[in-house]
Design a protein around this motif. Structure first.
Motif, short mmCIF file in Angstrom:
data_model
loop_
_atom_site.label_atom_id
_atom_site.label_comp_id
_atom_site.label_asym_id
_atom_site.label_seq_id
_atom_site.Cartn_x
_atom_site.Cartn_y
_atom_site.Cartn_z
N CYS A 34 0.83 -1.21 0.00
CA CYS A 34 0.00 0.00 0.00
C CYS A 34 0.86 1.26 0.00
O CYS A 34 1.96 1.28 0.55
N ASP A 35 0.32 2.32 -0.57
CA ASP A 35 0.91 3.64 -0.39
C ASP A 35 0.12 4.37 0.68
O ASP A 35 -0.94 3.90 1.14
N GLY A 36 0.59 5.53 1.08
CA GLY A 36 -0.09 6.30 2.10
C GLY A 36 0.54 7.67 2.25
O GLY A 36 1.54 7.98 1.59
N ALA A 37 -0.03 8.48 3.13
CA ALA A 37 0.40 9.87 3.26
C ALA A 37 1.39 10.10 4.40
O ALA A 37 1.96 11.18 4.51
N ARG A 38 1.59 9.10 5.26
CA ARG A 38 2.47 9.30 6.41
C ARG A 38 3.90 9.62 5.95
O ARG A 38 4.42 8.97 5.03
#
Length: 571
Positions: free
Chosen positions: A422-426
């Motif tokens: 997964c990608d994410g904003a953290r």
């Protein structure tokens, strides 16, 4: 109910990687989930646990559960996965349906021959609190009851028991996403369908020990492999095996619809209904790998891929002159600048977003979003094309198996790095970009899921006459990665752990949990996981995973690459 009133409710959720302070969201979900939605989702999970308690009893009495009930459980699990549904009324409707199903199963248990013996046994799952609970009629009453379903409700519960129960549940949520996709194409696994009941019921059984729950956790991984195998069969049977295909990642002039999510059937139906309309179709996020399937890439108006991973959608969709269709998860709160032009389908929803339902015959009418896209007009000019390659599923990659084996044996190909998830904003996810760029030139990079958007537009060149970067597909294509790894292991007379292969995994939500459990159930060791380790893993459970599987948290790209290559030499 507005957000101010929502905040009168308490919540606790730590199912995603970005949970607040690495511990749990208690005021508002980082994903945008309100306390109202969080509480309704807790109660929905409580209800399907109760349904499964009766389901287990009926199964033991020789009465298999109807597929419609299994499909309902699957939809509920999927609805409560991160970034899927934020519409309170949808949750209330599902809750009301859950009580009808539970009442029906309770009546079947009571009417079943041999059910009288249940009352004489020391334990019966239909006596659990989840089975006995009766849902009230109004939303406010449901919310009043919801704390009993909360993760932290039982303060005295052993933290390792709680941790394992939640790990199993989150694995089931991931499995449900894949199961839902396969079921939409007419495919399902009796093994997985039965496991939903078994696993959910086990989460209510206070007799189960840590050791027994660890075994159930590994069974969850086995079920994840099975459901990914079935989804792979569904996708390849209907649309053909993916093959290498170039995809334009820049825009073209004309009206358009962007399709996000994972569901290939929705994309196919939309492609059929937009033929000859002049509308361009772009994929977004996890839909990118669909360009590799012959049954989809044959449509000339499937013109390319728009934007990047899910967490950038608010910025990238801001005011665009076209429409967006969300088919599965990864929905963020729509900005007002595009809320009127985003549509959802399947279990996806947000209050005020237009929803496209499925008709009784399984088809969908996309005429409203098509008209809307034509009215908006689309982009006014082309941007010079920039192409990337997708379509290296297990069938395509293994067609090069002999060449890959020869390259390894000759020393031209030193190591494989699977960098995916997964990608994410953290902050900290630039680690995966840096890692990919630092991989030695004589090594190959395999990638899958939306984590690849960190680096998939870069030019990595070739190694041993093959592309150095191979896009295997969506997150469910962990199954493809497993097929590739096991086939290569056989060719080298070793197991997967003996291969010159390192797994560098990023996670965000519960499909990644299912994928990780799948890998662990196969005994695969030395997986690097990040950016942060799951908050739902208690210290003892985490230590078990470290001791048993040598699970590692990522550190920095330079040191991790050195360690991977050193392990390869030692192996």
């Amino acid at each position: 109910m507005g957000n101010n009133m929502d905040l009168d409710y308490e919540m606790f959720c730590y199912q995603c990687e970005q949970t607040a302070n690495g511990k749990g969201c208690t005021r508002l979900g980082v994903c945008g989930k309100t306390p109202e939605i969080a509480n309704l989702q807790d109660l929905l999970i409580y209800q399907v646990k109760g349904i499964s308690c009766y389901g287990k009893v009926l199964s033991e009495l020789g009465h298999p559960i109807e597929k419609a009930v299994i499909a309902f459980i699957e939809s509920v699990l999927f609805t409560t996965l991160t970034n899927v549904n934020f519409d309170a009324e949808v949750h209330v409707q599902l809750l009301q349906e859950s009580q009808k199903i539970k009442d029906s199963l309770r009546e079947k248990v009571s009417a079943s021959e041999g059910s009288s013996n249940l009352h004489d046994s020391d334990y019966c799952s239909c006596h659990t609190a989840q089975a006995q609970y009766r849902l009230p009629s109004t939303k406010s009453e449901m919310l009043h009851d919801a704390p009993i379903a909360g993760i932290m409700y039982d303060k005295s519960l052993d933290p390792d028991i709680r941790s394992l129960r939640q790990t199993i549940l989150y694995g089931l949520k991931g499995i449900s996403a894949y199961g839902h996709q396969a079921r939409e194409l007419g495919y399902c696994s009796d093994q997985v369908d039965s496991f939903y009941i078994t696993a959910l019921e086990s989460l209510t059984d206070d007799r189960l020990t840590v050791e027994e729950l660890i075994r159930m956790t590994m069974r969850t991984g086995e079920a994840a492999i099975e459901v990914m195998k079935v989804l792979d069969e569904a996708n390849t049977s209907v649309y053909g095996n993916p093959s290498p295909h170039t995809v334009n990642v820049h825009i073209r002039k004309g009206p358009f619809i962007i399709v996000s999510g994972h569901d290939l059937k929705d994309l196919e139906m939309l492609l059929r209904q937009t033929e000859g309309t002049g509308i361009n179709i772009y994929t977004h996020g996890e839909m990118l790998p669909s360009h590799g399937y012959e049954g989809l890439k044959k449509y000339p108006h499937l013109v390319g891929n728009f934007g990047g991973a899910w967490q950038d959608q608010q910025k990238q969709f801001d005011g665009i002159p076209g429409c967006i269709l969300m088919t599965t998860n990864c929905l963020m709160r729509p900005r007002e600048s595009y809320k009127d032009r985003i549509y959802s389908t399947n279990v996806v929803g947000w209050e005020g977003v237009k929803y496209i339902p499925k008709k009784p015959d399984g088809t969908k009418d996309f005429s409203e979003i098509i008209r809307h896209a034509l009215e908006l007009g689309g982009f006014t000019q082309d941007v010079e094309p920039h192409e990337i390659i997708v379509g290296f599923g297990h069938h395509a990659t293994l067609s090069y198996a002999d060449k890959i084996v020869q390259a390894v044996e000759s020393g031209k190909l030193r190591h494989f790095f699977l960098i995916g998830g997964c990608d994410g904003a953290r902050p900290g996810r630039n680690y995966y970009t840096d890692f990919a760029q630092l991989v030695p030139k004589n090594c190959m990079i395999l990638t899958l899921a939306c984590g690849k958007y960190r680096f998939n537009k870069m030019d990595f060149g070739e190694v041993a006459g093959l592309p150095r970067l191979l896009d295997i597909g969506q997150c469910n294509d962990v199954y493809s990665a497993i097929r590739i790894a096991t086939t290569l292991a056989d060719a080298f007379n070793t197991d997967v752990n003996g291969l010159p292969l390192s797994l560098i995994i990023s996670w965000y939500e519960q499909k990644a949990v299912a994928d990780l459990l799948a890998l662990l159930s196969l005994g695969i060791r030395n997986i690097y996981l990040g950016p942060e380790l799951p908050a739902f893993l208690s210290p003892n459970v985490l230590q078990y995973l470290v001791d048993t599987f040598h699970l590692r948290k990522i550190t920095n790209p330079e040191d991790d690459i050195k360690t991977c290559l050193k392990q390869n030499v030692q192996a």
